[in-house]
Write an enzyme that holds these catalytic residues in place. Structure first.
Site, PDB file in Angstrom:
ATOM      1  N   SER A   1       0.840  -1.193   0.000  1.00 41.82           N
ATOM      2  CA  SER A   1       0.000   0.000   0.000  1.00 41.82           C
ATOM      3  C   SER A   1       0.882   1.254   0.000  1.00 41.82           C
ATOM      4  CB  SER A   1      -0.967  -0.046   1.193  1.00 41.82           C
ATOM      5  OG  SER A   1      -1.984   0.904   1.032  1.00 41.82           O
TER       6      SER A   1
ATOM      7  N   ASP B   1      -7.912  -2.762  -7.478  1.00 42.26           N
ATOM      8  CA  ASP B   1      -7.429  -2.498  -6.126  1.00 42.26           C
ATOM      9  C   ASP B   1      -8.477  -1.717  -5.327  1.00 42.26           C
ATOM     10  OD1 ASP B   1      -4.704  -2.323  -4.418  1.00 42.26           O
ATOM     11  OD2 ASP B   1      -5.888  -0.510  -4.155  1.00 42.26           O
TER      12      ASP B   1
ATOM     13  N   HIS C   1      -6.803  -5.777  -1.745  1.00 36.58           N
ATOM     14  CA  HIS C   1      -5.765  -4.784  -1.467  1.00 36.58           C
ATOM     15  C   HIS C   1      -4.694  -5.442  -0.605  1.00 36.58           C
ATOM     16  CE1 HIS C   1      -3.931  -0.888  -1.120  1.00 36.58           C
ATOM     17  NE2 HIS C   1      -4.043  -0.877   0.199  1.00 36.58           N
TER      18      HIS C   1
END
Length: 471
Positions: free
Chosen positions: A208, A315, A364
């Site tokens: 991330s 995502d 994610h």
């Protein structure tokens, strides 16, 4: 030692038989043919053998990473508390894995104050636990982490809220420090006293905001080691779920909070607020508009270090900042088209990336998930693709090396909608918590089988059959 061949194998077998006779303990047959076929299984066998020979090692070994605060106390988290890192050393290994944690960002006084109230762990080290257990690529278990389990593991907690880019201390005039890039620099300096100076490979990984942090810092780390004379260390990057697009939102919203603010707007404000640093070659390509360097497809071509990119085609964080919210109510046709276009756009930005893994799933982050070995693209798992990449760099430290035959590492799904890959992670209904099949999920999202079959030029019944089989 594997090289001992059959004689060695016979001696091990005899020793085990003798031990069983003497102690009546459980023996463990060691099959040396495993090494020819599958080195991963072989390592698991070796581990079990060691535990059967030494009862004390069968007890839970101390495999957690331990917290160390930085000796240089001027490099801090947002609130001025000391930054730090968790480490599990592996004395015999010359491979180091440094992982940058993710967790969004804040970009002005208001969003940072709100973050401090609700997510203080991501701005302060005052409540960090003393140890941390590694999972996925940070796991010390060969069953969960076949190629990196024995590396020196370092987890760097995210407490700078600046996508690992800042170099600004806390002063009387500023409420927060933003020192993400300096934290990485300082951790690397400390690790040089713990064996990193003799390393062969340093893999800077992150998920991330940590994945974007890898793209922003991998060349800095390589330059830092080179300038201090450590030219033997090969620095590489592994960016997971940090390859964001500066695309147009599905629905435009004002930039009031982190989650609804368009990616470009948030970064433009943030980079000024943080005093953010970007790679020098990217800065030169975007003078005055350095915010561009936070977007993978713009910064990647300017990098010197090899980077492996892991990115879900759909995502969840990207969809969130684009104001597409999938759970709760059925998706309108416009949203559905937007989602499909997002997958196509992302796919096109990755076409010139030689080492990448991009499944058509709605999710994610991946590399620290315990199921990270289960996801496949075109029959290849992520650990396997990383191993192929590793091998391609072994002899020739150059990220344009062609892939070894039979060892693919440019892997992207070609099917066009979320979760059309049967190995995608399980989806759960957010209300009931029940698992959903692919067809249930797509119907929940307002998927029209007839219309989609028409678009794909196929019989609706065939499409329905494919979906029910998870294809």
């Amino acid at each position: 030692r594997v090289r001992g061949g059959r004689a060695q194998s016979r001696r091990v077998q005899q020793a085990l038989t003798y031990r069983e006779r003497m102690e009546g303990a459980e023996s463990f047959p060691l099959d040396f043919t495993a090494v020819e076929g599958n080195i991963d299984d072989f390592m698991v066998q070796i581990k079990k053998l060691a535990q059967s020979l030494y009862p004390c090692s069968a007890q839970k070994l101390d495999q957690d990473m331990k917290l160390h605060f930085l000796k240089n106390e001027s490099v801090t988290c947002n609130d001025g508390s000391p930054a730090g890192y968790y480490i599990k050393e592996s004395k015999g290994s010359k491979r180091w894995l440094l992982f940058l944690e993710g967790g969004w960002y804040c970009f002005n006084r208001q969003t940072c104050d709100s973050r401090y109230e609700t997510m203080r762990r991501l701005m302060s080290s005052t409540k960090w636990p003393a140890t941390k257990t590694g999972t996925g690529i940070l796991s010390p278990q060969p069953e969960e982490n076949p190629h990196w389990w024995n590396a020196n593991m370092v987890f760097i907690p995210y407490c700078s809220s600046d996508v690992w880019s800042g170099a600004t201390p806390k002063t009387e005039h500023s409420d927060y420090a933003f020192m993400g890039s300096l934290i990485i620099r300082e951790v690397v300096n400390e690790l040089l006293t713990k064996g990193l100076d003799n390393a062969r490979v340093l893999l800077l990984a992150g998920s991330s905001a940590g994945g974007t942090g890898v793209l922003l810092n991998v060349d800095h780390v390589a330059e830092q080691l080179e300038s201090q004379g450590y030219r033997g260390v090969q620095v590489r990057g592994l960016a997971d779920s940090g390859w964001f697009l500066d695309n147009k939102q599905y629905k435009f919203t004002d930039c009031l909070d982190t989650i609804s603010c368009a990616p470009t707007e948030a970064i433009k404000r943030g980079i000024r607020y943080w005093g953010g640093l970007v790679p020098e070659s990217c800065r030169q390509a975007h003078v005055g508009e350095e915010w561009n360097c936070f977007f993978g497809y713009k910064v990647y071509p300017t990098l010197n270090s090899p980077v492996f990119v892991v990115q879900w085609l759909f995502d969840e964080a990207q969809l969130t900042v684009d104001n597409v919210h999938l759970m709760g109510q059925p998706v309108h046709e416009g949203q559905w088209r937007y989602i499909q276009n997002l997958g196509q756009e992302l796919r096109s930005t990755l076409q010139d990336v030689p080492a990448m893994f991009s499944p058509a799933c709605l999710s994610h982050e991946l590399i620290t998930r315990i199921y990270w070995m289960d996801i496949q693209v075109k029959g290849t798992s992520l650990p396997r693709a990383l191993h192929c990449w590793d091998r391609s760099l072994q002899d020739n430290y150059n990220h344009k090396t062609p892939p070894t035959r039979g060892c693919p590492m440019h892997l992207v799904d070609s099917c066009p909608w979320p979760h059309c890959n049967p190995s995608c992670p399980t989806i759960r209904d957010q209300v009931t918590g029940q698992e959903m099949s692919v067809i249930q999920f797509l119907k929940h999202m307002g998927f029209d089988v007839q219309k989609m079959a028409q678009q794909q030029g196929m019989d609706p019944r065939r499409l329905l059959g494919m979906l029910n089989n998870g294809n």
